[in-house]
Design an enzyme around this catalytic site. Structure first.
Site, PDB file in Angstrom:
ATOM      1  N   LYS A   6       0.832  -1.200   0.000  1.00 44.51           N
ATOM      2  CA  LYS A   6       0.000   0.000   0.000  1.00 44.51           C
ATOM      3  C   LYS A   6       0.867   1.251   0.000  1.00 44.51           C
ATOM      4  CE  LYS A   6      -2.027  -1.498   3.701  1.00 44.51           C
ATOM      5  NZ  LYS A   6      -2.910  -1.730   4.859  1.00 44.51           N
ATOM      6  N   THR A  63      -7.959   8.912   9.235  1.00 44.75           N
ATOM      7  CA  THR A  63      -7.629   7.667   8.528  1.00 44.75           C
ATOM      8  C   THR A  63      -7.561   6.460   9.467  1.00 44.75           C
ATOM      9  OG1 THR A  63      -5.260   8.145   8.763  1.00 44.75           O
ATOM     10  CG2 THR A  63      -6.348   8.892   6.738  1.00 44.75           C
ATOM     11  N   GLY A  86      -8.162   3.169  10.942  1.00 43.68           N
ATOM     12  CA  GLY A  86      -8.782   1.935  10.481  1.00 43.68           C
ATOM     13  C   GLY A  86      -8.750   1.699   8.984  1.00 43.68           C
ATOM     14  N   THR A  87      -7.937   2.479   8.258  1.00 43.47           N
ATOM     15  CA  THR A  87      -7.910   2.293   6.802  1.00 43.47           C
ATOM     16  C   THR A  87      -7.390   0.912   6.416  1.00 43.47           C
ATOM     17  OG1 THR A  87      -5.783   3.457   6.783  1.00 43.47           O
ATOM     18  CG2 THR A  87      -7.731   4.727   6.170  1.00 43.47           C
ATOM     19  N   GLY A  88      -6.352   0.429   7.097  1.00 48.21           N
ATOM     20  CA  GLY A  88      -5.802  -0.885   6.766  1.00 48.21           C
ATOM     21  C   GLY A  88      -6.779  -2.009   7.037  1.00 48.21           C
ATOM     22  N   CYS A  89      -7.466  -1.928   8.178  1.00 48.90           N
ATOM     23  CA  CYS A  89      -8.478  -2.931   8.520  1.00 48.90           C
ATOM     24  C   CYS A  89      -9.587  -2.941   7.475  1.00 48.90           C
ATOM     25  CB  CYS A  89      -9.086  -2.621   9.892  1.00 48.90           C
ATOM     26  SG  CYS A  89      -7.912  -2.446  11.248  1.00 48.90           S
TER      27      CYS A  89
END
Length: 271
Positions: A173, A205, A207-210
């Site tokens: 990412k 941002t 929690g973007t990865g989750c």
């Protein structure tokens, strides 16, 4: 209805972890189930405490899910200890889990460490080789490949090395001030696909990865090929960020339910 299982930690503020995963899976059209690896005392400003599930109880949660409603995909997020990683890997192999997406969560958006140092080796040895795709951000990819990443070419080199090391597809990412939110999918067949994104001027941002990894798992569960699942997941997260939700005093959550009927949302806000 297709089903997806999230194996991750709970975020008491609702923006990341299990809570974000369930919202994302629901909004992406699959039935969400969960196995909680840890409870966190957490909000938009940081993580103040972590209480891990016992390995025995985590195993019991996974048995309960797999023996009754078999998931069409599995997303794995925060797993902070070697013992918990060992249990997860064992259960996934025992039940023949499919479409496994691993978000190698090592550091929270706020900067708090979420993975014990001795657990990194277990993650690499036991969990990553089981994944269909892993979704490291730049700092996580640097840990996995062992060197700094400073350019698009560096992302591609790192993804190639990580894929070769663990035998899985890698979605490296962008963001983190690199590549204007462009992500690179490096496949085990040696092909690479760039997903160009637009940087959305939203400081919230959390929690973007989750959210991205759960959206990918949801679309894999629905039968989409990996490349299309990633594309659809990126569209979803862009919409959630563009809604410009602003909650909390730190890096706030996204609006996971941005696509709900706006009339319904307006009525609900006045109740």
């Amino acid at each position: 209805m297709k089903t997806a299982l999230t194996i991750a930690g709970s975020d008491s503020s609702g923006g990341a972890g299990i809570q974000a995963d369930i919202k994302t899976m629901t909004m992406n059209g699959v039935f969400a189930m969960s196995a909680v690896t840890a409870l966190t005392a957490q909000n938009t400003t940081g993580v103040t405490a972590i209480l891990n599930a016992t390995p025995e109880f985590l195993g019991q949660q996974l048995d309960a899910v797999f023996t009754d409603i078999f998931p069409d995909a599995v997303k794995i997020g925060m797993v902070s200890s070697r013992e918990l990683i060992h249990v997860i890997a064992g259960k996934l192999k025992t039940y023949g889990a499919r479409h496994i997406v691993v978000d190698p969560v090592m550091v929270a958006t706020s900067g708090a460490a979420l993975l014990e140092p001795e657990a990194v080796g277990a993650l690499e040895a036991e969990l990553l080789p089981l994944a269909e795709v892993i979704t490291p951000n730049i700092p996580e990819a640097e840990i996995l490949c062992g060197h700094a990443i400073t350019s698009s070419a560096g992302m591609e080199q790192a993804a190639r090395e990580i894929s070769a090391a663990f035998g899985c597809n890698v979605l490296c990412k962008g963001g983190h001030e690199l590549n204007d939110a462009n992500d690179l999918l490096y496949k085990t067949d040696g092909t690479a696909v760039w997903f160009n994104g637009r940087r959305i001027a939203n400081p919230n941002t959390h929690g973007t990865g989750c959210t991205l990894s759960s959206a990918i798992a949801s679309n894999l569960a629905k039968g989409y090929a990996l490349e299309e699942a990633v594309r659809r997941a990126k569209e979803y997260i862009s919409g959630a960020l563009a809604a410009m939700l602003d909650l909390g005093h730190g890096s706030g959550p996204m609006d996971h339910a941005y696509a709900l009927d706006p009339v319904w949302r307006e009525e609900a806000s006045h109740e």
